[in-house]
Design an enzyme around this catalytic site. Structure first.
Site, PDB file in Angstrom:
ATOM      1  N   HIS A 103       0.804  -1.227   0.000  1.00 16.05           N
ATOM      2  CA  HIS A 103       0.000   0.000   0.000  1.00 16.05           C
ATOM      3  C   HIS A 103       0.839   1.281   0.000  1.00 16.05           C
ATOM      4  O   HIS A 103       0.372   2.320  -0.431  1.00 16.05           O
ATOM      5  CB  HIS A 103      -0.991   0.007   1.166  1.00 16.05           C
ATOM      6  CG  HIS A 103      -0.360   0.251   2.493  1.00 16.05           C
ATOM      7  ND1 HIS A 103       0.216  -0.754   3.232  1.00 16.05           N
ATOM      8  CD2 HIS A 103      -0.203   1.391   3.206  1.00 16.05           C
ATOM      9  CE1 HIS A 103       0.694  -0.238   4.350  1.00 16.05           C
ATOM     10  NE2 HIS A 103       0.454   1.050   4.367  1.00 16.05           N
ATOM     11  N   GLU A 107       3.555   5.321  -3.270  1.00 19.88           N
ATOM     12  CA  GLU A 107       3.752   6.662  -2.702  1.00 19.88           C
ATOM     13  C   GLU A 107       5.195   6.883  -2.261  1.00 19.88           C
ATOM     14  O   GLU A 107       5.748   7.962  -2.441  1.00 19.88           O
ATOM     15  CB  GLU A 107       2.818   6.823  -1.504  1.00 19.88           C
ATOM     16  CG  GLU A 107       2.708   8.255  -1.052  1.00 19.88           C
ATOM     17  CD  GLU A 107       1.771   8.381   0.139  1.00 19.88           C
ATOM     18  OE1 GLU A 107       1.402   9.504   0.416  1.00 19.88           O
ATOM     19  OE2 GLU A 107       1.438   7.365   0.765  1.00 19.88           O
ATOM     20  N   ASP A 108       5.813   5.842  -1.651  1.00 21.89           N
ATOM     21  CA  ASP A 108       7.113   6.053  -0.997  1.00 21.89           C
ATOM     22  C   ASP A 108       8.304   5.458  -1.734  1.00 21.89           C
ATOM     23  O   ASP A 108       9.437   5.607  -1.291  1.00 21.89           O
ATOM     24  CB  ASP A 108       7.073   5.459   0.426  1.00 21.89           C
ATOM     25  CG  ASP A 108       6.041   6.174   1.293  1.00 21.89           C
ATOM     26  OD1 ASP A 108       5.666   7.293   0.919  1.00 21.89           O
ATOM     27  OD2 ASP A 108       5.625   5.615   2.317  1.00 21.89           O
ATOM     28  N   ASP A 291     -21.439  -2.225  34.705  1.00 19.83           N
ATOM     29  CA  ASP A 291     -21.160  -3.311  33.759  1.00 19.83           C
ATOM     30  C   ASP A 291     -19.771  -3.156  33.138  1.00 19.83           C
ATOM     31  O   ASP A 291     -19.623  -2.852  31.970  1.00 19.83           O
ATOM     32  CB  ASP A 291     -22.259  -3.435  32.693  1.00 19.83           C
ATOM     33  CG  ASP A 291     -22.687  -2.085  32.153  1.00 19.83           C
ATOM     34  OD1 ASP A 291     -22.173  -1.083  32.660  1.00 19.83           O
ATOM     35  OD2 ASP A 291     -23.524  -2.041  31.241  1.00 19.83           O
TER      36      ASP A 291
END
Length: 768
Positions: A103, A107-108, A291
């Site tokens: 991912h 971009e990098d 709770d």
């Protein structure tokens, strides 16, 4: 296999500890070990033994990121591998895991989308492109705008493929786990963004596995003191709590067995954020939140769910009003369970959740469950319809996006709709269909939830057969009928103040924008023309298409008409637009800027002071004479304040206080326009002029507060020019007031007297 045990051990360590804290990642900094752990996880659920695609992604990714390290100092490839592991935990398909591992590659690194398409196919490339953030934007753009644009891109990609958002959530989760290496400011910023946007999206898509961890990590970095206090308080009573839960689990298991219901029973402590949320919403301390833990019963069929409920209610006393049936009425993210709160044997209340295995999967994995591998059967149609229901929220967001030209408005609406502290109410249409709306919704919200045409033609409403006002607050179980008329002139602007759901607000706003678009465009043009006349700006010079495009881009509009319409209906100030056009014009016509000569004069200014010709203002400026001076409306300086002059294009000089927010945030270029200025000695004497001072006061709301404040101004013979009062739900009144003083001494005297008024909390001067 010698290594199998080792990997099983490593997999165990990768789990979250105690359902909250995440195991520190130091032990797994070896990418090869992480990769093997990922493969082991995929093999656990994937029907195909072929993992060549994942191996290829790892090798290519490792090579692409080889020279990069993260802020923690570890090799960058660790991050994509962890994203892959989180996706494998959700049992996603191989394409999603590969896209998760790649991912950041586009971009990098030097990799392009074409490379990814060639190596891994169109599907993976589409997913990677969806996750890739927008290219580096220019710094002049507002941060908020950039964030909104990124979100829009994300949702558009989701429309094509929901897996994009699941990868994005996995990416954000690992970033949050390693947030300790960021600066405290960055930690807070990321935590707020996660709390505002990502955790609620995970909740809307039903992926509680990711949502709960994002919530807890956001709380840890946004409010560290609250988080660590909670950890401390919860740990203090850990042993007795565990004993209590074990006792309940043992009793429930025994009764289930006796009733011949096949059930898995286990207890868990609720996650920190949900405990904190209860404390905030109900204004309670930790001791008062009863709770803190829940017992979960997982059975085989829906029939068994209700059977188990009967057994439980026979064993323990149920607390009235605390039973929720989410099986018959699922939450919008398709969550289904029976919730009931009971009184334990020692008088300690606790919650029990009952669900089937299928419901449990949906609760943990949400929409991600649709990518799990199912045996082929004829249930595809049912899956399809359920998926449609799950994606209805996504469609609603895409619909907003098409309707909206303004990024900031989009982000506000999105945050509003994702509000974490909001509960839903369930009501019925006349045909008996269930609609769920935000708490506090009115019949107007209900009308727009059915269709915008119903809302636009609405003239009244009946609730449970009785006519009600349109600001009636809908209660759970209400049956609502909307009365419409073809003669209706459309919604009223007042409706915007009473509707609760962002969907209704958006649809009402759209109606006004559409209905009056032509009028708004004409009005926008007129406002620009009149603004240019008062500022002696030549319209022909600035209204060039290229300048207009810059303005459109800056404010996120599609065309110039949309800009004019926004000015017409008040969404944008004509001054903002004209000043922006002027800036663009002046970039190309630098020589014509007369201010340059002024700035030169300042730099050459000798040490002597020259009094400004317009001496009524009582200001002395170094090196300049005969120049128009006006006082900034943002900070309203009065004699005695430290001041500074700012040369404004075409408008002479504006005087600001040195602590004015607008002065503190000037860019380096704008700072060159600052000039030393000071008050004349006579300015704060009796002959001195009159100056507008503005204060903001916070007080506990009470009867007679306004009268006490007015009395102080009357006694001091001070002319009040404006007074604006707002009261919050918590009973805090905020008063904005503007009044005339002769100088700082008089102002301080007034402030001291106001501080003595009963129930005043704080007073501050406005600084922009």
């Amino acid at each position: 296999m010698a290594g199998t045990l080792e990997y099983e051990q490593l997999n165990k360590n990768l789990e979250m500890v105690d359902g909250h804290a995440v195991k520190a990642p130091e032990d797994y900094q070896n990418p090869e070990e992480l990769y093997q752990a990922l493969v082991a996880r995929v093999r656990k659920y994937h029907p195909s033994a072929d993992i060549s695609l994942i191996e290829k992604a790892y090798r290519i990714g490792k090579e692409a990121h080889k020279d990069q390290v993260r802020k923690s100092g570890e090799p960058y490839i660790i991050h994509p591998l962890w994203v892959g592991i989180i996706l494998a935990d959700l049992e996603m398909d191989k394409e999603t895991i590969v896209a998760g591992m790649l991912h950041d590659a586009v971009e990098d690194t030097d990799m392009t989308l074409e490379d990814i398409t060639r190596e891994f196919g169109e599907e993976v490339a589409l997913l990677v492109d969806g996750v890739t953030k927008l290219g580096q934007l220019s710094y002049s753009q507002d941060k908020l705008e950039v964030q909104a644009e990124n979100l829009r891109k994300m949702f558009l990609a989701m429309a094509k493929d929901i897996r994009v958002i699941i990868i994005k959530l996995a990416d954000r989760l690992h970033n949050m786990r390693t947030l300790e290496f960021m600066t405290p400011e960055k930690q807070k910023e990321k935590a707020r963004e996660t709390m505002d946007i990502y955790a609620p999206i995970a909740q809307r898509l039903g992926i509680s596995k990711i949502k709960t961890e994002l919530d807890d990590l956001s709380l840890k970095y946004d409010k560290p003191e609250v988080y660590y206090q909670l950890v401390k308080d919860l740990n203090a009573r850990k042993t007795e709590r565990e004993e209590f839960v074990q006792q309940i689990v043992a009793e429930v298991s025994k009764h289930m067995k006796n009733s011949h219901i096949n059930a898995k029973v286990y207890g868990r402590v609720k996650h920190f954020f949900s405990i904190y949320k209860k404390m905030v919403n109900q204004n309670k301390t930790l001791d008062q939140v009863y709770d803190l833990f829940a017992v979960r019963i997982i059975v085989d069929t829906v029939k068994d769910c209700y059977g188990a409920l009967g057994v439980i209610h026979e064993m323990y006393t149920p607390i009235p009003g605390r039973f929720k049936d989410y099986i018959a009425m699922p939450k919008p993210n398709m969550y289904q369970s029976l919730h009931t709160t009971l009184m334990g044997p020692s008088g300690q209340p606790f919650e029990i959740q009952i669900r089937t295995e299928e419901m449990h999967k949906t609760a943990e994995y949400g929409i991600a469950a649709h990518w799990k591998y199912k045996e082929s059967g004829d249930s595809t149609k049912n899956v399809k319809t359920r998926e449609e229901e799950k994606l209805s929220w996504l469609r609603q967001i895409l619909e907003w996006q098409r309707d909206m030209s303004d990024n900031r408005e989009f982000l506000n609406l999105l945050k509003g709709d994702l509000d974490l502290f909001q509960e839903d109410v369930y009501c019925f249409t006349p045909n008996g269909d269930v609609k769920n709306l935000p708490n506090g919704s009115t019949p107007v919200d209900f009308a727009y939830a059915i269709h915008s045409a119903v809302g636009n033609k609405m003239v009244g409403a009946r609730v449970n057969g009785k006519l009600v006002n349109i600001d009636y607050k809908i209660q759970n179980g209400d049956r609502i009928e909307i009365l419409t008329s073809q003669n209706s002139k459309g919604p009223s602007r007042d409706w915007l103040n009473i509707v609760k759901s962002t969907q209704a607000k958006n649809k009402i706003n759209q109606w006004f924008k559409r209905e009056f678009k032509e009028e708004n465009i004409v009005r926008g043009k007129e406002l620009i023309v009149s603004y240019c006349k008062t500022r002696t700006v030549n319209l022909q010079d600035v209204l060039k298409p290229k300048y207009q495009q810059t303005v459109q881009k800056k404010y996120g509009f599609r065309d110039w008409d949309a800009v004019l319409a926004a000015i017409g209906h008040g969404g944008l100030k004509e001054g903002q637009v004209v000043n922006r056009l002027l800036e663009e014009y002046e970039k190309e016509h630098k020589k014509e800027i007369t201010d340059e000569t002024i700035l030169e004069k300042i730099s050459e200014a000798n040490s002597q002071k020259v009094h400004i010709a317009k001496s009524k203002s009582g200001i002395v400026v170094k090196g300049i004479d005969d120049m128009a001076v006006r006082f900034a409306k943002c900070c309203n300086p009065v004699p005695g304040d430290e001041i500074v002059g700012f040369v404004t294009r075409g408008r002479g000089m504006t005087i600001h206080r040195t602590d004015c927010i607008n002065m503190l945030h000037l860019s380096a270029v704008e700072r060159e326009r600052l000039i030393d200025a000071e008050w004349e000695d006579t300015a704060d004497t009796e002959e001195g002029g009159q100056y507008l001072a503005e204060l903001k006061m916070y007080a506990h709301d009470r009867q007679g507060l306004l009268m006490d404040i007015s009395k102080i101004f009357t006694e001091a013979k001070i002319d009040v020019k404006k007074m604006n009062i707002r009261t919050s739900k918590k009973g805090t009144a905020t008063l904005d007031m503007g009044f005339i003083v002769r100088g700082r001494d008089e102002l301080h005297t007034v402030i001291e007297k106001l501080r003595q008024v009963e129930s005043v909390i704080d007073i501050e001067r406005t600084t922009g």
